[in-house]
Design an enzyme around this catalytic site. Structure first.
Site, mmCIF file in Angstrom:
data_model
loop_
_atom_site.group_PDB
_atom_site.id
_atom_site.type_symbol
_atom_site.label_atom_id
_atom_site.label_comp_id
_atom_site.label_asym_id
_atom_site.label_seq_id
_atom_site.Cartn_x
_atom_site.Cartn_y
_atom_site.Cartn_z
ATOM 1 N N ASP A 65 -21.204 -42.792 -23.388
ATOM 2 C CA ASP A 65 -22.009 -44.007 -23.738
ATOM 3 C C ASP A 65 -23.380 -43.643 -23.904
ATOM 4 O O ASP A 65 -23.634 -42.548 -24.483
ATOM 5 C CB ASP A 65 -22.040 -45.190 -22.796
ATOM 6 N N ASP B 255 -11.243 -48.121 -26.529
ATOM 7 C CA ASP B 255 -12.264 -48.401 -26.944
ATOM 8 C C ASP B 255 -12.758 -48.709 -28.197
ATOM 9 O O ASP B 255 -12.977 -47.733 -28.997
ATOM 10 C CB ASP B 255 -13.344 -47.126 -26.276
ATOM 11 N N HIS C 149 -13.811 -48.404 -22.516
ATOM 12 C CA HIS C 149 -15.033 -47.997 -22.856
ATOM 13 C C HIS C 149 -15.452 -47.125 -21.505
ATOM 14 O O HIS C 149 -16.004 -46.028 -21.745
ATOM 15 C CB HIS C 149 -15.989 -49.047 -23.446
#
Length: 300
Positions: free
Chosen positions: A123, A249, A278
């Protein structure tokens, strides 16, 4: 710059969290000093592994990975980004920019004089961590990228579009609940509470609110040029670069292709798709620890 600091009492008794915090200072605008918190576990002379979290998590995300790597003899560092975890939290959304985050973590990184690192990033941990790789390629021994990217204004996925709209409109941002929605396993109430812990109320969440809006998904976004310059460095990065994205994800699915195609160090690597959402660190921590251990041993 007004700065908030989460009381230490908020971090007492968290599930599966026994790591002592370490702190350093970084400089902000107008002469402001910000405290950055980080985990630093394992032998000082062990091979260093850098674990970088994203939005809206903190180093708690790596609680099951850290001890596995320490048990294998590695030194493990996991910082809390400014605005998250035990790190200081600027009170205004306008205090948060992509370039400031890169600068803050660069100050932390250089201040500790970290070298020969293997990085795992996910991320925003990749949006910032890969900028560190581009700025200091000589300090990294290898990279594992999972569910992340380095956007240059070319658009966004439907999954990210939905997340962006929700993050900017929801009146109360349920941090722990958001993370639970991004895993394939169900987090316990205690785990959800631990993700909520850094944010005693909504005033502490301005960084979490702002991060989605900072992702440079259009040509008009700030940091497009800086990310394009970073890609030029990555396109010459010939040290091991492994992708380990997850299979569930909707935000980053397929994002590994760009790294595999463009980064020389990705050629010949055994790229993998892990089972998880995710926040794959919650779903497959043992697999991530094994990948990191293997890369460390290959690069030492």
């Amino acid at each position: 710059m007004d700065v908030l600091r989460t009381p230490d009492a908020c971090f007492e008794g968290l599930a599966d969290w026994s790591f002592a915090p370490h702190y350093t200072q970084v400089g902000g605008p107008d002469g402001a000093n910000l405290r950055v918190a980080y985990v630093d576990e394992g032998p000082r002379d062990g091979a260093p592994v850098l674990l970088m979290h994203g939005e809206p998590t903190w180093s708690y995300l790596y609680r099951h990975i850290i001890p596995q790597l320490v048990a294998k003899g590695h030194r493990v560092l996991a910082p809390d980004l400014v605005g998250f975890g035990r790190s200081d939290k600027p009170a205004a959304r306008t205090d948060y920019t992509y370039e400031r985050h890169v600068d803050w973590m660069s100050q932390w990184f250089v201040g500790l004089d970290l070298k020969d690192l293997v990085l795992f990033c996910q991320d925003w941990g990749g949006l910032i961590g890969l900028r560190l790789v581009a700025a200091f390629p000589e300090r990294f021994a290898g990279v594992i990228a999972g569910n992340t990217g380095l956007p240059v204004g070319t658009g966004l996925t439907p999954g990210f579009d939905a997340w962006l709209k929700m993050s900017q409109t929801i009146p109360v941002m349920p941090i722990g609940g958001i993370i639970n929605m991004g895993t394939t396993r169900e987090l316990s109430p205690e785990e959800v509470a631990a993700y909520d812990a850094p944010f005693p109320d909504e005033t502490f969440k301005e960084g979490a609110r702002q991060f989605p809006a900072l992702v440079p998904v259009t040509a008009e976004h700030a940091s497009v040029a800086e990310n394009q310059a970073a890609w030029k460095v990555l396109e010459a990065f010939d040290k091991p670069f492994l992708t380990a994205f997850s299979d569930n994800d909707p935000i980053t699915k397929g994002g590994e292709a760009g790294f595999k195609d463009k980064v020389p160090g990705a050629q010949g690597e055994a790229h993998t798709i892990l089972s998880g959402g995710h926040f794959l660190q919650e779903d497959c921590p043992a697999a991530i620890a094994d990948l990191l251990d293997d890369m460390v041993r290959r690069t030492r």
